[in-house]
Design an enzyme around this catalytic site. Structure first.
Site, PDB file in Angstrom:
ATOM      1  N   LYS A  43       0.822  -1.216   0.000  1.00  0.00           N
ATOM      2  CA  LYS A  43       0.000   0.000   0.000  1.00  0.00           C
ATOM      3  C   LYS A  43       0.856   1.266   0.000  1.00  0.00           C
ATOM      4  CE  LYS A  43      -4.304  -1.700   1.888  1.00  0.00           C
ATOM      5  NZ  LYS A  43      -4.368  -2.498   3.118  1.00  0.00           N
ATOM      6  N   ARG A  44       2.048   1.132   0.526  1.00  0.00           N
ATOM      7  CA  ARG A  44       2.982   2.251   0.561  1.00  0.00           C
ATOM      8  C   ARG A  44       3.220   2.820  -0.843  1.00  0.00           C
ATOM      9  NH1 ARG A  44       8.181   1.834   0.923  1.00  0.00           N
ATOM     10  NH2 ARG A  44       8.079  -0.416   0.671  1.00  0.00           N
TER      11      ARG A  44
END
Ligand code: GLU
Length: 507
Positions: A265-266
């Site tokens: 998700k980063r």
């Protein structure tokens, strides 16, 4: 299976949203099956009761449908019955099958009960570590006598079930990586069923159930992520213990972010549903996922529809090196497919992003539908994904004159004397005019204002654009004006050109 038909499966665990990596696995399996006229099976691996959720199962089926991937066999969905003769297709519904197989292995002496406690195993591990030996199970319970086993069971001692691994190295031929081999010691005697105090064994583990299911479902090719490579020797040993033929394996490389760390998700969106919510088109995502680890024969074609992929795809061209997820390339493909889409389709997809500004789509008049399709068509060439349309097109629904004035770039333009004079001229024309401000009318006004004031070019057009659209740049005015005027007559609260000018100049 004796038919020789290719059978592959996608076996997700419903413990979260469908990640692009898993979606690529599903796609490659689907392409492989469709190309060969084989079967594509969906199996839900929901044995992790704590983490598996129905909503994730539903969502992943919806996501697969959205991507255009259908399955020939799989669990029941909503009102549809289960498809296929090899079910149930949810592992939670197959416990009886696993138990029968465990009893068979125990009976045949291919597996054994292990009564070692966690403390004993930990001590063993610590000693192996101190002695610089591999930290694997010693096989202590392999040689227990029937009497000892009986006594332990009667004493209520919990036990796990372990597979007896032979001396031979465990190998498999991977279609992407070639021959992969693990020494038997590195595998040791793997647990098949976790510890249970019951007379019956406890929860079977992933490696065990996946093998039973793949074998009983007649899976010929196992195509999955490379995080399962180290599991495969254990699975091969299980096939052999049952006397089953081993399927072919193809392990797909990991997907990394631009920093070469595992995609997370980063890096941005990673689930199919979030890409969908952002307004990526399914054909763009499918096309992009196909290119993550596979490339066309000619080394250059990059745009493929699902039917084109079905023809062109080949496991031979799948690379074992990690694939880097490139958001720019995905955006490029999305723009490509946006361009190919009809305005009506784009408008239908974009509708939800304009919630609150538009009536519910079901009750919208034809005039509103057509008008909105024009709005979307005008702005679509300027976006990477459809949720960006709203920011681009919001001014159509009206602008806030104060906010427009406060914008520093606008403020600099509006501070010019020429701007004040031009806007006063424009306001005067709007006041004196009762009709529709067509592009022709507007052009005539601009010509008159230029002649009357001597202001021209940017100095003439920028303040006018700011007054009408809130910014000094944007799509062609010839196209914008009709949308404003038509919108103004649709009861959507869209201000007409005249209303905009009046509001801005403060008449
Ligand atoms: N449920 C496993 C996963 O999601 C499937 C692995 C496999 O395909 O064997 O990783």
């Amino acid at each position: 299976m004796t038919t020789g038909k290719i059978r592959v499966r996608f076996a997700p665990s419903p413990t979260g949203l469908l990640h692009v990596g898993n979606a690529r696995t599903a796609l490659y399996n689907w392409l492989f099956a469709r190309q060969a006229g084989g079967d594509f099976i969906l199996r839900i691996e929901d044995t992790d009761i704590q983490r598996s959720e129905k909503r994730y199962e539903r969502q992943l089926m919806e996501d697969l449908h959205w991507l255009g991937l259908d399955w020939d066999e799989g669990p029941d969905e909503e009102d549809r019955p289960e498809k296929g003769e090899f079910g149930p297709y949810r592992q939670s519904e197959r416990q009886k099958i696993y138990l029968e197989h465990t009893l068979r292995l125990l009976e045949e002496g291919k597996a054994y009960r292990c009564f070692c406690t966690p403390e004993m195993l930990e001590a063993e591990r610590a000693k192996a570590q101190a002695d610089h030996l591999p930290q694997v199970y010693s096989g202590r319970c392999r040689e227990l006598s029937v009497r000892e086993i009986k006594r332990n069971i009667q004493a209520g001692m919990p036990f796990a079930v372990r597979l007896k691994i032979g001396e031979e190295p465990l190998r498999f031929n991977d279609m992407v990586r070639g021959l992969v081999e693990f020494p038997a010691e590195a595998v040791s005697d793997p647990i098949l069923v976790r510890s249970s105090a019951d007379e019956h064994p406890g929860m079977p583990v992933y490696n065990y159930v996946v093998t039973i299911d793949d074998a009983l479902m007649g899976i010929t090719h196992v195509i999955r992520g490379d995080d399962h490579i180290s599991n495969t020797p254990k699975q091969v040993a299980i096939y052999k213990a049952f006397g089953w033929s081993v399927p072919k394996f193809a392990h797909l490389s990991t997907i990394l972010g631009s920093d070469r760390e595992r995609l997370s998700k980063r890096h941005g969106a990673t689930s199919i549903s979030s890409f969908r919510e952002m307004g990526y088109l399914p054909e763009a995502l499918v096309n992009y996922l196909a290119l993550l680890g596979w490339g066309a024969e000619d080394g250059k074609t990059e745009t493929f529809t699902l039917p084109e992929l079905t023809k062109a795809f080949s496991l031979k061209r799948v690379t074992p090196s990690p694939a880097i997820f490139d958001f720019d390339k995905l955006n490029w493909l999305n723009r490509y497919y946006i361009k190919q889409s009809s305005p009506a389709r784009l408008a239908a997809l974009a509708w939800e992003y304009f919630g609150g500004l538009l009536p519910a789509k079901e009750v919208a008049s034809d005039a509103v539908l057509v008008w909105f399709a024009h709005v979307v068509a005008l702005f679509a060439p300027y976006v990477d994904h459809l949720d960006q349309l709203m920011t681009k097109a919001i001014f159509i629904f009206g602008t806030d004159p104060d906010a427009a004035r406060r914008n520093p770039e606008n403020a600099a333009i509006l501070a010019l004397d020429s701007s004040r004079i031009v806007l006063a001229e424009l306001a005067a024309r709007c006041r004196a005019f009762g009709g529709i401000v067509t592009p022709e009318v507007f052009k005539a006004w601009m010509k008159e204002i230029r002649e009357a004031t001597g202001v021209k070019g940017k100095d003439l057009f920028h303040p006018v654009r700011i007054a009408i659209t809130g910014t000094h740049s944007g799509p062609e005015f010839d196209k914008v004006l009709p949308l404003l005027e038509q919108g103004g007559r649709l009861n959507l609260g869209v201000p007409s050109v005249q209303q905009r000018v009046w509001r801005f100049v403060g008449v």
